[in-house]
Design a protein around this motif. Structure first.
Motif, mmCIF file in Angstrom:
data_model
loop_
_atom_site.group_PDB
_atom_site.id
_atom_site.type_symbol
_atom_site.label_atom_id
_atom_site.label_comp_id
_atom_site.label_asym_id
_atom_site.label_seq_id
_atom_site.Cartn_x
_atom_site.Cartn_y
_atom_site.Cartn_z
ATOM 1 N N PRO A 138 48.082 48.345 28.040
ATOM 2 C CA PRO A 138 48.209 49.528 29.181
ATOM 3 C C PRO A 138 49.148 49.975 29.153
ATOM 4 O O PRO A 138 50.327 48.615 30.211
ATOM 5 N N THR A 139 49.871 50.840 30.254
ATOM 6 C CA THR A 139 51.296 51.300 30.682
ATOM 7 C C THR A 139 51.283 50.115 32.076
ATOM 8 O O THR A 139 51.888 49.633 32.508
ATOM 9 N N SER A 140 49.834 50.144 32.724
ATOM 10 C CA SER A 140 50.007 49.580 33.999
ATOM 11 C C SER A 140 48.469 49.135 33.928
ATOM 12 O O SER A 140 47.444 49.830 33.449
ATOM 13 N N GLY A 141 48.120 48.379 35.269
ATOM 14 C CA GLY A 141 46.602 47.837 35.528
ATOM 15 C C GLY A 141 46.299 46.881 34.630
ATOM 16 O O GLY A 141 47.323 46.910 33.442
ATOM 17 N N THR A 142 45.141 46.313 34.482
ATOM 18 C CA THR A 142 44.547 45.339 33.297
ATOM 19 C C THR A 142 43.336 45.081 33.310
ATOM 20 O O THR A 142 42.399 46.188 33.760
ATOM 21 N N ALA A 143 42.962 44.854 32.078
ATOM 22 C CA ALA A 143 41.552 44.654 31.257
ATOM 23 C C ALA A 143 41.112 43.025 32.020
ATOM 24 O O ALA A 143 41.438 42.149 31.360
ATOM 25 N N ARG A 144 39.926 42.549 32.224
ATOM 26 C CA ARG A 144 38.336 41.438 31.765
ATOM 27 C C ARG A 144 37.472 41.249 31.601
ATOM 28 O O ARG A 144 36.763 42.298 31.795
ATOM 29 N N VAL A 145 37.323 40.171 30.705
ATOM 30 C CA VAL A 145 36.013 40.005 30.291
ATOM 31 C C VAL A 145 35.598 38.868 30.385
ATOM 32 O O VAL A 145 36.276 38.143 30.034
ATOM 33 N N GLY A 146 34.350 38.783 30.778
ATOM 34 C CA GLY A 146 33.681 37.536 31.416
ATOM 35 C C GLY A 146 35.192 36.942 32.181
ATOM 36 O O GLY A 146 35.499 35.254 31.874
ATOM 37 N N GLY A 147 35.390 37.407 33.084
ATOM 38 C CA GLY A 147 37.101 36.801 33.999
ATOM 39 C C GLY A 147 38.267 36.847 33.066
ATOM 40 O O GLY A 147 39.580 35.848 33.842
ATOM 41 N N HIS A 148 38.561 36.554 31.944
ATOM 42 C CA HIS A 148 39.393 36.106 30.908
ATOM 43 C C HIS A 148 40.273 37.679 30.728
ATOM 44 O O HIS A 148 40.072 38.640 30.795
ATOM 45 N N ASP A 149 41.262 37.697 31.161
ATOM 46 C CA ASP A 149 42.095 38.937 30.999
ATOM 47 C C ASP A 149 43.009 38.902 29.649
ATOM 48 O O ASP A 149 43.625 38.008 29.459
ATOM 49 N N ILE A 150 42.433 40.375 29.112
ATOM 50 C CA ILE A 150 42.559 40.563 27.898
ATOM 51 C C ILE A 150 44.031 40.643 27.275
ATOM 52 O O ILE A 150 44.741 40.466 26.573
ATOM 53 N N GLN A 151 45.508 40.835 29.045
ATOM 54 C CA GLN A 151 46.840 40.710 28.056
ATOM 55 C C GLN A 151 47.462 39.354 28.104
ATOM 56 O O GLN A 151 47.843 38.732 27.831
ATOM 57 N N LYS A 152 46.265 38.299 29.474
ATOM 58 C CA LYS A 152 46.920 37.011 29.481
ATOM 59 C C LYS A 152 46.140 35.865 28.268
ATOM 60 O O LYS A 152 46.900 35.050 27.781
ATOM 61 N N GLU A 153 45.047 36.794 28.637
ATOM 62 C CA GLU A 153 43.623 35.264 27.440
ATOM 63 C C GLU A 153 43.083 36.396 26.395
ATOM 64 O O GLU A 153 41.995 36.064 26.501
ATOM 65 N N PRO A 154 44.323 37.244 25.360
ATOM 66 C CA PRO A 154 43.398 37.847 24.524
ATOM 67 C C PRO A 154 42.365 37.140 23.582
ATOM 68 O O PRO A 154 41.299 38.303 23.465
#
Lengths: 306, 241
Positions: free
Chosen positions: A53-69
């Motif tokens: 993403p250009t900005s913002g983020t998404a989480r799946v099951g509490g895991h950030d898709i950018q930080k803990e892909p």
């Protein structure tokens, strides 16, 4: 289970997705609706970590898709648009590859899972045929099988019924509905019937922004003729009946359309009982009576034409 | 490491699921052995060595390795399967490395199938096995370096033709810089000697030749390894959008 937080995506100077946020819980089947090019696929690609993403983020099951892909990607199954597959592999080889990728090593588990998804998706008969020789319907089912192989808690599907024939569409819908209770499901489509029959929540996006996020019923409530009653007259003059209906307190407008009289309530309240009682008391020559059928298409049209 | 092995297995088997593998292997064997036999005058040298065979190796690589490498990423991009791959729980470097290893292993199979050449030499004469062994080692290392360039260029585009042409162009430069004919031309055109020498240090041929002669020098091995590592590193960066 799935959270989108202020997702923004710019392609050059074009903003494809503009601050989209929503949250999805277990048991939710969320229909993602919008005209072509509204940003549905782009949003899904950001949630699944395929696009940054250009900005913002998404989480799946509490895991950030950018930080803990890796952690996040373990939790969902994803069916991309047009179901891309390794064409030269057979369904069995392909699903075996996915099982390895998902770390399903135990021989018994592996066999059990492969068996399960091939049964659910009816792939037994074609499991040794190269995917490139399969029909679109089978390919879509292979894609579906790959997405549910590890029995994920979240399922993300981009136009799962696109390009299928009516029977296959029906089957895919049934399949999705059967998995609904213990998963969070996010699916995009532009077929409104589909959302109505499957989803318990709808998000409509247009030009990259969310313009509605509610239940199908709430969406229907937006229709100007919500809870309107339709009268089909057997014979006789409609004029006095229209007059009488207009006199009823909760009735706002009375319209005649295609030989039917439609009574629209003022405040979207239920008026069926009242109209029925009046009709029987006054002995109106009514051949049929019922709720006016609201089509989500019309609500969708109104919302996205703004 | 498990995802690397899984990607490797799928990719390596993938070559054999399509005619690509068989066409490549046949053409590779015919061209490497054919060139040393007919153009290189294998018999005329009256020498029990593989020098003639190795001379042509970089030139055969120049066209055949891009043919293997062009599909590595371009094909994934064209068919959309990279979306599938990168939403599975694996990191980009694991995917890049796994696919690279598979291609490299596949080419190495082709190289090892030329074993008929050393066997022939051994049957006809009494060869020195040192240079034969080091030549094969160099050949495999050089193939890895070629392939890493192809893997990188293939990640720039979804068009396999563009990918092929780009790979050949880059590899051609790296072959030409060390080709004696080309160096002589540059010297004749009054390029300073230090420049010509410096440039030839970047060539495959410059670092492959000592190995053909039986010399395994660290700097040559490092050249191939670091070129490969660099290309794959940039490859990962291009895929991490």
């Amino acid at each position: 289970m799935i959270e989108a937080e202020n997702l923004v995506k710019d392609f050059g100077s074009i903003r494809a997705v503009d601050h989209i946020s929503f949250e999805l819980k277990k048991g939710d089947i969320l229909g993602f609706l919008g005209p072509n090019g509204a940003g549905k696929s782009t949003t899904m690609k950001m949630i699944t970590g395929f696009l940054q993403p250009t900005s913002g983020t998404a989480r799946v099951g509490g895991h950030d898709i950018q930080k803990e892909p890796i952690e996040a990607k373990k939790l969902f199954g994803y069916l991309p648009e047009n179901g891309p597959l390794y064409q030269e592999m057979t369904p069995l080889e392909f699903l075996g590859f996915i099982a390895d990728m998902r770390g399903i090593k135990n021989r018994v588990d592996r066999e059990k899972n492969l068996q399960r998804v091939m049964e659910i998706c009816h792939l037994q008969g074609v499991r040794h045929q190269p995917i490139e020789t399969l029909s679109k319907g089978f390919r879509q089912r292979v894609g579906m099988a790959h997405a549910i192989l590890h029995d994920p808690e979240c399922l993300i599907m981009d136009e799962p019924t696109d390009g299928l024939d009516p029977n296959q569409k029906q089957e895919v819908r049934r399949l999705i509905a059967s998995m609904a209770s213990d998963k969070a499901i996010l699916l995009s489509t532009h077929i409104l019937d589909e959302v109505e029959s499957m989803c318990n929540r709808i998000i409509i996006i247009a030009e990259g922004s969310i313009i509605a996020d509610e239940t199908p019923e709430a969406l229907r409530r937006r229709h100007p003729r919500y809870n309107a009653v339709e009268l089909d007259l057997d014979h006789g003059d409609a004029q006095p009946i229209r007059e009488a209906l207009r006199q009823l307190e909760p009735v706002g407008d009375v319209i005649e359309e295609n030989g039917k009289i439609i009574a629209v309530p003022k405040n979207r309240e239920e008026i069926d009982a009242l109209v029925f009682a009046t009709a029987s008391r006054e002995n109106w020559p009514v051949a049929g009576m019922g709720r006016f059928q609201i089509r989500l298409e019309e609500v969708f049209w109104d919302l996205t034409q703004l | 490491m498990q995802p690397v092995i899984t990607v490797f297995k799928r990719e390596f088997m993938g070559y054999f699921r399509s005619p690509v593998a068989y066409v490549f292997l046949v053409v590779f064997l015919i061209s490497t052995i054919g060139l040393s036999w007919f153009i290189g005058g294998f018999f005329d040298t009256d020498d029990a060595s593989l020098a003639r065979f190795y001379t042509f190796l970089p030139w055969v690589y120049l066209f055949l390795i891009p043919a293997v490498g062009m599909r590595l990423w371009a094909e994934e991009k064209r068919s959309g399967t990279w979306e599938l791959l990168f939403t599975l729980p694996l990191s980009v470097w694991q995917a890049v490395f796994g696919k690279f290893l598979a291609g490299w292993a596949f080419i190495s199979v082709g190289i090892l199938l030329t074993v008929t050449m050393p066997l022939t030499v051994a049957y006809l004469g009494d060869p020195d096995w040192g240079p034969i062994f080091s030549g094969y080692l160099g050949g495999i290392l050089m193939a890895g370096a070629f392939l890493s360039i192809c893997s990188l260029t293939s990640s720039f585009t979804q068009n396999q033709v563009i990918s092929f042409v780009l790979s050949v162009a880059v590899c051609l430069v790296l072959v030409l810089l060390g080709w004696s004919v080309f160096s002589d031309l540059m010297l004749a055109a009054n390029f300073p000697v230090w420049l010509v020498d410096g440039l030839s240090n970047f060539s495959f041929i410059t670092h492959f030749t000592p190995m053909v002669r039986g010399l395994i020098a660290l700097r040559d091995v490092l050249f191939f390894v670091s070129l490969g590592a660099f290309c794959l590193f940039v490859n990962v960066l291009t895929l991490e959008r």
